[in-house]
Every structure is written in structure tokens, then in C-alpha cells.
Write a protein that holds these residues in place. Sequence first.
Motif, mmCIF file in Angstrom:
data_model
loop_
_atom_site.group_PDB
_atom_site.id
_atom_site.type_symbol
_atom_site.label_atom_id
_atom_site.label_comp_id
_atom_site.label_asym_id
_atom_site.label_seq_id
_atom_site.Cartn_x
_atom_site.Cartn_y
_atom_site.Cartn_z
ATOM 1 N N ALA A 304 74.946 -11.952 -17.827
ATOM 2 C CA ALA A 304 74.837 -13.230 -17.119
ATOM 3 C C ALA A 304 73.380 -13.542 -16.796
ATOM 4 N N ALA A 305 72.614 -12.522 -16.380
ATOM 5 C CA ALA A 305 71.202 -12.727 -16.065
ATOM 6 C C ALA A 305 70.422 -13.131 -17.312
ATOM 7 N N GLN A 306 70.733 -12.494 -18.445
ATOM 8 C CA GLN A 306 70.053 -12.831 -19.691
ATOM 9 C C GLN A 306 70.388 -14.253 -20.121
ATOM 10 N N ALA A 307 71.669 -14.635 -19.989
ATOM 11 C CA ALA A 307 72.072 -15.997 -20.357
ATOM 12 C C ALA A 307 71.373 -17.017 -19.470
ATOM 13 N N ALA A 308 71.263 -16.705 -18.161
ATOM 14 C CA ALA A 308 70.600 -17.624 -17.244
ATOM 15 C C ALA A 308 69.121 -17.754 -17.597
ATOM 16 N N ALA A 309 68.484 -16.626 -17.948
ATOM 17 C CA ALA A 309 67.064 -16.663 -18.320
ATOM 18 C C ALA A 309 66.857 -17.478 -19.589
ATOM 19 N N GLU A 310 67.734 -17.307 -20.567
ATOM 20 C CA GLU A 310 67.627 -18.073 -21.799
ATOM 21 C C GLU A 310 67.826 -19.556 -21.544
ATOM 22 N N ALA A 311 68.784 -19.895 -20.660
ATOM 23 C CA ALA A 311 69.017 -21.294 -20.333
ATOM 24 C C ALA A 311 67.813 -21.895 -19.629
ATOM 25 N N ALA A 312 67.187 -21.122 -18.716
ATOM 26 C CA ALA A 312 66.003 -21.606 -18.012
ATOM 27 C C ALA A 312 64.852 -21.815 -18.990
ATOM 28 N N ALA A 313 64.713 -20.899 -19.971
ATOM 29 C CA ALA A 313 63.646 -21.028 -20.961
ATOM 30 C C ALA A 313 63.857 -22.271 -21.816
ATOM 31 N N ARG A 314 65.104 -22.534 -22.201
ATOM 32 C CA ARG A 314 65.378 -23.736 -22.999
ATOM 33 C C ARG A 314 65.100 -24.985 -22.203
ATOM 34 N N ALA A 316 62.965 -25.288 -19.759
ATOM 35 C CA ALA A 316 61.514 -25.432 -19.626
ATOM 36 C C ALA A 316 60.891 -25.962 -20.904
ATOM 37 N N ALA A 317 61.481 -25.606 -22.036
ATOM 38 C CA ALA A 317 60.963 -26.060 -23.324
ATOM 39 C C ALA A 317 61.472 -27.450 -23.683
ATOM 40 N N GLY A 318 62.308 -28.011 -22.791
ATOM 41 C CA GLY A 318 62.826 -29.355 -23.045
ATOM 42 C C GLY A 318 64.070 -29.387 -23.886
ATOM 43 N N GLY A 319 64.670 -28.252 -24.060
ATOM 44 C CA GLY A 319 65.859 -28.217 -24.908
ATOM 45 C C GLY A 319 67.151 -28.381 -24.165
ATOM 46 N N GLY A 320 67.122 -28.586 -22.833
ATOM 47 C CA GLY A 320 68.366 -28.736 -22.072
ATOM 48 C C GLY A 320 68.928 -27.387 -21.710
#
Length: 477
Positions: A304-314, A316-320
Motif C-alpha cells: 500500500a505504501a509503495q502504491a501510494a508513493a507511485e501515485a504521488a510520483a505520477r 507530481a509528474a502531472g500524470g494524475g
Amino acid sequence: MAHPSRPAPGLADRSRLRALRHGLATAAAVASLVLVMVVPGAPSANAEDQWGYPTWAEVEAARGNVTAKNAQIEQIRGLIAQLETEAVNAQAFSDQKAAEAIEAQRVYDEAVAVAQRLQEQADEASARASESELAAGQLAAQLARSGGTGDMSAELFANPGSADSWLYRLDLMDRAAGTADSLYQQAQQDSNTAQALQDQAAVARDALGQLKEEADAAYLAAQEAAMAAQAAVEEEQNNRVVLEAQLSVLVENRAATEADYQAGQRWQAYLAEQERLRIERERREAEEARQRWLAEQQRQREAAAQAAAEAAARAAAGGGSGGGGSSSGGGSSVPVAPPASSGWQTPLYGRFTSGYGMRNDPVGQLGRKLHAGVDIAGGCGSPIYAAASGVVTLRSRDIYGANMLYIDHGGGVQTEYYHMIRPASVVPGQRVSAGQVIAYEGSTGWVTGCHLHFQIRVGGTLVNPESFLNARGVYLR
């Protein structure tokens, strides 16, 4: 439920079971008397004890006379066969009484559910009737305030052109009055429905008392039969080895040795060692299960933490955000935690698969019925734990062949466990502690796969296990 190849005990058998049931203390006394250590060559007991078991003195005396020896051999063989038969019959009778008790409780449980549902429907109908009556009354009051026609004749004579307006007003009033009549009729219909449902609910509640008495009586009979069956098993265990040692001495026509006299003590020591090994094994399995689920929870947290980090990175990159999804692996996991301060804990670590309430039979043959507990699936063979400290009151099978176990926790609270892979490892009359392994998950009975069906009764009536445990700091999902 009795085995189909084993006839239920007759009146004589039931009398013997009743005598055995009331003689649990004497069963222990039998063991201590038969197992007493006697110095070889100096038997000191009477020829036969008060329960009819031969003593070593009788065995030694019979060896010197062929006729007496043969008679003694037949007597011992008969006693061994009788112990086996009584244990089998007692267990069959216990299973029969348990099945009857479970069926009586099922009838009562479903009657409670019907009575509750009828009362809920009656309450809903009463609320609808009140709403319809209120709406009709409000419309009538509005008509009274705005519907007065005044002196229509004088108005028409003075102003003939107002006839169309009057006709329009009269038409509206006529339709409004019709609506009011419909509302009053609906209110009356709702009131009649509510009263009919109230009457049905009252009848259903009146029937509960008798059903409860029948269920309680059947359960008491099942408890007594279970205790008698356990006593019969213990009597066989306590006396069989000694009888077989005596039989060996007579058949081989030799003097009894120290080992013969101590056969009973050796057997008791063997049983004690097996019990110690069982407890040790179950503790080890329980800890292994707890560690597996702790590791699984940690894995889920990391995922869950990894998924949240990936979502935050997307993001930040403007990918939603894209959504993190669920990593629960197809179900709601039962939390792994030590017993709550209330003394209660979860009975099985696994996936919460079904809650308490009305549902359609998952097997597809029993229609819509009350699911009287909760289902948890941890995998075939997973350890099942006592949800709290208490005394085992019943261990048997239901009418569908499911292995089951009841534990009394005092204060009118009882937990019930179904579908174990084999009979529970604890026995009627045994005290268990919260978290103790009592059985293993299986798929016996009316099921679609391995799981634990877990029920709780308070005062003999089923309650929602999830709500009950939540109130005590234990959460199943």
C-alpha cells in the motif's frame, strides 16, 4: 447424528448411560483401584472389585484351575467387548442427541428471525400509515382554508362573466377532494396492513417461548449425553490395558510380572505424554499461523505504501493519481492481535467471507435463510482458537455432517464452531483458555469449501458475532 451402521441405544442402554453419567467420580475411582500397584506373588485385593472388574488376586487364583481360568478368560474378553460397545453406543447416542439439539436450536433461531422481521415490517407499515394520514389531514386542512365558495349565486347574478372561473375552481376542488379521499384510503390500508403485521408478529413471539423451552431441553439432553460418552471413553482407556494384561497372563498361563501390574500406569503415562505433545504441537502451529499473518499484514502495508508513493510520483509528474488499488488479495483479512483486555480474541486468522443475517443458501438448495454467524476462511487445516476462556459443553456433528463444538463462557454466553476438518481436539467438560487451539479448519457438512462458521449466543439467543466482538475490542475485518 448417529452413524448409519450403529443403532441408537435402547432403554437399557440409556439407563446405563444415565448411570454412567452420574458416576463420573466412580470412573476415576475404578481407574485408581484397578491400577494400584501390587507386589508380584503377594496379591492383597479381593477376588473381584465392587464394579465387577477382576483383580490380580482373582487372575492368579484362576491360573491353577483350567475351568476357572477359561471362565476368567471369557469374563475378561466380555468386559473388553462391553467397554468397546458402551463407548461406541454412548458416542452414537451423544451424536443423535446433539443433532436433535442443533435442529431444535435452528428452528428456534429461524423463528426468532421471522418474528423480528415481522416486527420490523409492522413498524415500517405503521410509519407509512402515519405519513399517509398526515398527508391526507394536511390536504383537507388546505381545502378548508382555500376552498370556500362564498355566495356563488349572488356572484354569478352580479357578474355573469365569472362563471368560467367558478367552474375552474370547482373542478380543482373536486380533484383535490378526490386526492384527499385517496390519501385517506391509503392511510386506512396502511393502518390495516400494520395491524395485520403486528398481529402476526405477536403470534410469532408467542410461539418463541415453547420453541425456546424445546431447544433448551434438547441442548441439556445433548450435554448429558456428551458427558456420558466422554465418561465411557475414559473408562475404556482406564481399564482396557489392565484387562488385556490380565488376559495375556491367563492365556499364556504364566505368573504375572511387574510389567503386567504396571500396565495401567504405563498406559496412563503414554496418554499423558501424547497430550503434552499435542499441546506443544498446537502452540507451535498457533505461533506459526500468527507469524504468517503478521508477515502478510506487513506485506500489505508495504504494498500500500509503495502504491501510494507511485501515485504521488505520477501526480507530481502531472500524470494524475491513477488510483492505488487494493492489495488485500481478494478479501478482508482478520487482524492478527493478542487477546483484547476483555479476554476475547478472533477464533481464526483468515479472510472474512460472510456476515450475519438473511442470505441465499450458497449451495443453492435451502433457499433464503438466516446465516446465523460469520464465516472466516484461513485455509484448510488452519488452527481454530477458543475465542475466550470457558468449558467445552458439546462436541459432535450436525444433521449435515459438520463437525462442531460449543464452549460455555459463563454469564449465558456461548460460542459455537462449525465445519472443522475432524472432531475438535478438546472434549466435553474440559476447560479451555482464550487463544487455545481447539480444532482445525475444514469443510465438513453443508459447505462450498474450507472455512469456520462461528456463532455466539447470549441467553440462548443468537447475536451478531461481529458486533459482539467489536464491543470487546476484537475486530474481524
